[in-house]
Write an enzyme that holds these catalytic residues in place. Sequence first.
Site, PDB file in Angstrom:
ATOM      1  N   ALA A 141      13.670  81.689  72.599  1.00 26.99           N
ATOM      2  CA  ALA A 141      13.599  80.410  72.158  1.00 26.99           C
ATOM      3  C   ALA A 141      14.500  79.827  72.247  1.00 26.99           C
ATOM      4  O   ALA A 141      14.796  78.426  72.034  1.00 26.99           O
ATOM      5  CB  ALA A 141      14.283  81.229  70.052  1.00 26.99           C
ATOM      6  N   ALA A 142      14.803  79.774  73.554  1.00 22.85           N
ATOM      7  CA  ALA A 142      16.455  79.147  74.310  1.00 22.85           C
ATOM      8  C   ALA A 142      15.219  77.697  75.168  1.00 22.85           C
ATOM      9  O   ALA A 142      15.800  76.522  74.255  1.00 22.85           O
ATOM     10  CB  ALA A 142      16.800  79.087  75.525  1.00 22.85           C
ATOM     11  N   GLY A 143      14.500  77.797  75.035  1.00 26.42           N
ATOM     12  CA  GLY A 143      13.306  76.475  74.834  1.00 26.42           C
ATOM     13  C   GLY A 143      13.087  75.235  74.043  1.00 26.42           C
ATOM     14  O   GLY A 143      13.130  74.456  73.797  1.00 26.42           O
ATOM     15  N   ASP A 144      12.504  76.355  72.541  1.00 28.50           N
ATOM     16  CA  ASP A 144      12.910  75.463  71.801  1.00 28.50           C
ATOM     17  C   ASP A 144      13.049  75.197  71.037  1.00 28.50           C
ATOM     18  O   ASP A 144      13.702  74.047  70.707  1.00 28.50           O
ATOM     19  CB  ASP A 144      11.881  76.639  70.686  1.00 28.50           C
ATOM     20  CG  ASP A 144      11.088  77.852  71.509  1.00 28.50           C
ATOM     21  OD1 ASP A 144      10.385  76.851  72.023  1.00 28.50           O
ATOM     22  OD2 ASP A 144      11.314  79.242  70.945  1.00 28.50           O
TER      23      ASP A 144
HETATM   24  O1  RIB Z   1       9.532  80.823  72.657  1.00 28.51           O
HETATM   25  C1  RIB Z   1       9.573  82.005  72.052  1.00 28.51           C
HETATM   26  C2  RIB Z   1       8.711  82.424  70.889  1.00 28.51           C
HETATM   27  O2  RIB Z   1       7.520  81.945  71.896  1.00 28.51           O
HETATM   28  C3  RIB Z   1       8.953  83.482  70.044  1.00 28.51           C
HETATM   29  O3  RIB Z   1       9.717  83.378  69.392  1.00 28.51           O
HETATM   30  C4  RIB Z   1       7.473  84.067  70.239  1.00 28.51           C
HETATM   31  O4  RIB Z   1       7.244  84.067  68.254  1.00 28.51           O
HETATM   32  C5  RIB Z   1       6.636  82.966  70.581  1.00 28.51           C
HETATM   33  O5  RIB Z   1       5.966  81.617  70.518  1.00 28.51           O
END
Ligand code: RIB
Length: 313
Positions: A252-255
């Site tokens: 999730a770091a990129g998100d």
């Molecule tokens: O970027 C991380 C995410 O990638 C995870 O939470 C997983 O669900 C995938 O979508």
Amino acid sequence: MKKRILVVSSANMDFVQRVVRIPDGGETVVESLGYSYIPGGKGANSALAFARLGADAVFCTKMGKDENARRLKKLYGEENIDTRFIAEDREAPTGLASIIVEEESGQNRIIVYPGANNNLLENDIEEAFNCYPDGVFVQFEIPDKAVFAAARFAKERGIPLFVDAGPAREDFQLEKLLQVEILSPNEKECEILTGITPDSVENCLKACIRLASSVSCKYVVLKLGRRGCFVYDGKYYNIVPGHKVNAVDTTAAGDVFTAALSYAYLQKGDILEAARFANIAGAICVSREGASTSIPTLAEIKEFAQELKNKKR
Ligand code: RIB
């Protein structure tokens, strides 16, 4: 003023195992350190990041009619995410991601079963634009045609479009994003989309030029992990250094980085300040386990920034 962001993207339940080492092909290792179910999905992670930063986050996605959907929706409600535009799929289940995190490096491997995410329709997205967003945020974990529809609606309405280019595919038609405010791939995504590994300043610049020639965008921001990020405005570039933290889990770091970057930019219009802010958000995220469980609040980012200032004195 509080900005409203419409996130058109994916929601998953993550099944996470922490392992001592990743098995080789054909090998079974009885070395899992434990497992958990953690709310995730690239879109949901970014929507949560927006909400924790204080934005008015509206989430447009599709989930099944199942227990995972109920758990995820409950969390979004508790975090003040607007869930009015989450469509329900009566056949396909909610998306599921299997994640393996290597204990020592914090590096992950992810396989996504998209389920209902694959059935997000143009109509679902058009309806969500009734929330009058100040910005629209997309990723590529939903069908291409859904991403392109969101891009088209954003352009027609003159709303800035923020694009987190994950997960990337070589054949993704970047030009169909039409007009992008910030395009942000990570190192792997950059390599897939351009064929260039962003391992030097020269290669980062080459990759940005290639991306900017594929689609009209105001900024390209390459996420370079612990190296920070590379910001390109079509003419000049800047390298914004990252922060050294104990990397526990990169999930999730990129998100979170791209959400923080987009929100800070939307608030003040200063791309470099936004990049510094996003580097902190990403650094905090990798220092914790899981997806939704690792996303920082605005207060935590401010505290980290203050500690950095104190260290410099
Ligand atoms: O970027 C991380 C995410 O990638 C995870 O939470 C997983 O669900 C995938 O979508």
